[in-house]
Design an enzyme around this catalytic site. Structure first.
Site, mmCIF file in Angstrom:
data_model
loop_
_atom_site.group_PDB
_atom_site.id
_atom_site.type_symbol
_atom_site.label_atom_id
_atom_site.label_comp_id
_atom_site.label_asym_id
_atom_site.label_seq_id
_atom_site.Cartn_x
_atom_site.Cartn_y
_atom_site.Cartn_z
ATOM 1 N N ASP A 76 -0.791 2.089 9.855
ATOM 2 C CA ASP A 76 0.650 2.315 9.951
ATOM 3 C C ASP A 76 1.334 1.008 9.606
ATOM 4 O OD1 ASP A 76 2.745 4.170 10.349
ATOM 5 O OD2 ASP A 76 3.265 3.167 12.212
ATOM 6 N N SER A 77 2.392 1.098 8.831
ATOM 7 C CA SER A 77 3.035 -0.125 8.376
ATOM 8 C C SER A 77 4.517 0.108 8.217
ATOM 9 C CB SER A 77 2.418 -0.571 7.046
ATOM 10 O OG SER A 77 2.442 0.491 6.126
HETATM 11 P P1 IMP Z 1 3.984 5.072 7.095
HETATM 12 O O1 IMP Z 1 3.417 5.858 5.979
HETATM 13 O O2 IMP Z 1 4.500 5.842 8.240
HETATM 14 O O3 IMP Z 1 3.057 3.957 7.511
HETATM 15 O O4 IMP Z 1 5.285 4.377 6.507
HETATM 16 C C1 IMP Z 1 5.231 3.204 5.825
HETATM 17 C C2 IMP Z 1 6.609 2.910 5.222
HETATM 18 O O5 IMP Z 1 6.867 1.523 5.405
HETATM 19 C C3 IMP Z 1 6.622 3.150 3.726
HETATM 20 O O6 IMP Z 1 7.107 4.417 3.404
HETATM 21 C C4 IMP Z 1 7.559 2.069 3.253
HETATM 22 O O7 IMP Z 1 8.884 2.495 3.433
HETATM 23 C C5 IMP Z 1 7.284 0.923 4.219
HETATM 24 N N1 IMP Z 1 6.175 0.079 3.706
HETATM 25 C C6 IMP Z 1 4.946 -0.094 4.275
HETATM 26 N N2 IMP Z 1 4.195 -0.920 3.525
HETATM 27 C C7 IMP Z 1 4.950 -1.252 2.464
HETATM 28 C C8 IMP Z 1 4.687 -2.057 1.324
HETATM 29 O O8 IMP Z 1 3.614 -2.607 1.099
HETATM 30 N N3 IMP Z 1 5.717 -2.148 0.469
HETATM 31 C C9 IMP Z 1 6.906 -1.555 0.662
HETATM 32 N N4 IMP Z 1 7.195 -0.762 1.682
HETATM 33 C C10 IMP Z 1 6.212 -0.624 2.593
#
Ligand code: IMP
Length: 196
Positions: A66-67
């Site tokens: 998660d990021s």
């Molecule tokens: P997840 O899929 O719920 O982890 O959402 C991650 C969201 O965080 C992505 O849709 C992006 O909006 C943002 N995000 C995470 N990693 C990156 C990255 O490496 N570059 C740009 N946006 C990121």
């Protein structure tokens, strides 16, 4: 060794594979993932890894990721809501537009930001590893570049003048929050491999 990344975002599996040489990183091909319910990146990553353990291929490592982006002037938002900042199923473009709009007119320090990536992995035997990687930077006033995804066109890492979308895939594979978390995971995996 095989590691299945429990994520519906193909960019992430590609970036993780680039950062984990020597591992066979496979994208998720199992059932659709349930909604995220955690209060932190780590809880959400663990939820995905646990789902992968229950529904993924036997005998492989599974990892949940998660990021997101934390912006100082927004009190850490969008944080765990980064993917749906401008609403459920919002596009990267809509999320970025909302971010630029919210920061418009605020003091320069407001634009300080960090990307955060939490990775939680389960071994085939159920041993759990949790790591995190971060990338500090600043949000620009306009989009620049076309590589990467999400907020990359408006994020300039500390020590750089170009956005992540201008710096490109090779830069991300080496230096992104995901690459840093992947290296930490590789280190932790390496320490434990003989016992698996
Ligand atoms: P997840 O899929 O719920 O982890 O959402 C991650 C969201 O965080 C992505 O849709 C992006 O909006 C943002 N995000 C995470 N990693 C990156 C990255 O490496 N570059 C740009 N946006 C990121």
């Amino acid at each position: 060794m095989r590691l299945v990344l429990v994520s519906e975002n193909p960019h992430k599996a590609r970036e993780l594979a680039a950062a984990l040489p020597g591992w066979e990183v496979e994208p998720w091909t199992g059932p659709p993932l349930p909604p995220e319910t955690g209060a932190t990146f780590r809880e959400n990553a663990r939820g995905k890894a646990a789902f992968g353990r229950a529904h993924g291929p036997p005998g492989a490592w599974v990892a949940g990721e998660d990021s997101g982006l934390e912006v100082t002037g927004l009190g850490g938002r969008p944080g765990i809501f980064s993917a749906r900042y401008a609403g459920e199923h919002a596009t990267d473009d809509a999320n970025t537009a909302k971010l630029l709009e919210e920061l418009d007119g605020l003091e320069p320090w407001s634009r300080e930001a960090r990307y955060v990536c939490a990775l939680v992995a389960f071994s085939p035997r159920g041993e759990e590893l949790a790591v995190e990687g971060t990338l500090e930077g600043t949000i620009t006033e306009e989009r620049r570049g076309s590589a990467g995804f999400g907020y990359d066109p408006v994020f300039v890492p500390d020590g750089e003048t170009r956005t992540v979308a201008e710096l490109g895939d090779a830069w991300k594979a080496a230096w992104s929050h995901r690459a840093r978390a992947a290296r930490a995971l590789a280190g932790a995996l390496g320490e434990r491999t003989p016992t698996v």
